[in-house]
Scaffold this active site. Structure first.
Site, PDB file in Angstrom:
ATOM      1  CE  LYS A 292      19.554  -0.657  23.087  1.00 41.57           C
ATOM      2  NZ  LYS A 292      18.216  -0.351  22.545  1.00 41.57           N
TER       3      LYS A 292
ATOM      4  CE  LYS B  78      19.456   2.487  32.363  1.00 39.62           C
ATOM      5  NZ  LYS B  78      18.530   3.101  31.433  1.00 39.62           N
TER       6      LYS B  78
ATOM      7  CE  LYS C 259      14.112  -3.636  29.249  1.00 43.82           C
ATOM      8  NZ  LYS C 259      13.751  -2.233  29.201  1.00 43.82           N
TER       9      LYS C 259
END
Ligand code: AMP
Ligand code: TRP
Length: 328
Positions: free
Chosen positions: A111, A192, A195
């Site tokens: 991140k 994967k 969203k």
């Protein structure tokens, strides 16, 4: 009865990956454990977010959880920011957690790379907040996906360090890994379902035709059948297993082995199976969202129950760490 705790972030676009990978599992666990399920809104602000959408996202997630089968009579369902003791414990835990351990967290590194230029201390302390979520309820069991195992290991380390420095207060929680395989992106079955990838997911509030269309467009393999499946077809079979009757799955597996499977048929049946499963959940979600006051009451009642438990642990913690002044 053992106690289970898990959390999910209200970051929007809840999809069938979240449903199969987390929510459905929780619904089963609530019958076997004393369960606390938390919408972790304080975790959701560790990267850029939209303040004016936060509350809407919280309510949407709450409605989806209840519509999917989380029963507020059975489980304590609440929002993290309604129980301020989570953050109080987080401060105390940051004082016994090494910066090095936090910097080594894979998710933090990823991140921090992705949000370059806006990496704040909250992002690094994210796993400490997660440890507080779990330990403040002395939860013994924590259902999580693979990517959270490292955070859970850190939680166990924090519990051990606390116990050895201040006396035995916390149990070391055990993870339970989700059984369902990771759901892959429909438009790119090597990554994967997420969203953040447009076209990769079926959202829990997609209408019937959108669901059908997305499945029709899902990437499948070109090339011979019968041997090892390519990632796209494998993903469709994973979904079929999750949503359709076993007999149908068997039939398509046999067709695949005989090299007679028509992907159009598989996609048609899969689309219909997903529609059948999601339509009632979607309806219930919309009903719940239409009655916001009731939804807020459910969450408030959950928070009150949770807070009692959290306050009891905080009393023990303050005492153990040497804080003798009363809380005003
Ligand atoms: P996220 O939206 O990534 O924060 O994930 C919320 C929950 O859903 C976590 O428990 C994840 O492990 C689970 N999850 C997210 N994406 C998938 C996926 N593609 N397949 C299975 N589980 C998933
Ligand atoms: N970090 C978890 C995730 O992104 C969410 C979470 C926050 C959580 N606190 C938790 C999960 C406590 C389990 C237990 O999926």
């Amino acid at each position: 009865m053992q106690r289970v705790f898990s959390g999910i972030q209200p970051t929007g676009n809840i999809h069938i990956g979240n449903y199969l990978g987390a929510i459905k599992n929780w619904v089963e666990l609530q019958h076997k454990y004393e369960s606390l399920f938390c919408i972790v809104d304080y975790h959701a602000i560790t990267v850029e977010y939209e303040p004016e959408l936060l509350h809407k996202r919280v309510l949407e997630l709450a409605a989806t959880l209840i519509a999917s089968g989380i029963d507020p009579e059975k489980s304590v369902l609440f929002v993290q920011s309604s129980v301020p003791e989570h953050t109080e414990l987080t401060w105390l835990f940051t004082c016994i957690t090494s910066i090095g351990a936090l910097e080594r967290m894979t998710q933090f590194k990823e991140k921090a790379e992705r949000h370059k230029g806006a990496v704040f201390a909250g992002l690094m302390n994210y796993p400490v907040l997660m440890a507080s979520d779990i330990l403040i309820y002395k939860a013994e069991v924590v259902p999580v996906g693979e990517d959270q195992i490292q955070h859970l290991e850190l939680t166990r380390e924090i519990a051990r360090r606390f116990n050895s420095m201040f006396g035995e207060v916390f149990p070391e929680p055990q993870p339970i890994l989700t059984k369902t395989a990771r759901i892959m992106a429909l438009n790119d079955p090597t990554s994967k379902m997420s969203k953040s990838i447009e076209g990769s997911y079926i959202a829990m509030d997609d209408d019937d035709d959108t669901i059908r269309k997305k499945i029709r467009r899902a990437v499948t393999d070109v090339g011979p059948q019968g041997g090892e499946m390519g990632p796209g077809v494998k993903n469709l079979f994973t979904l079929l297993e999750a949503f359709a009757e076993p007999a149908l799955v068997e039939r398509f597996r046999a067709d695949y082995a005989n090299q007679t499977l028509r992907y159009a048929d598989l996609k048609y049946e899969l689309g219909e199976a997903i529609v059948r499963a999601l339509a009632p959940i979607r309806e219930r979600t919309f009903d719940l969202l239409a009655k916001q006051a009731e939804l807020m009451e459910i969450l408030d009642a959950g928070a009150k129950q949770a807070r009692k438990l959290a306050q009891a642990t905080m009393e023990e913690v303050r005492e153990a760490m040497g804080f003798k002044m009363p809380v005003a």
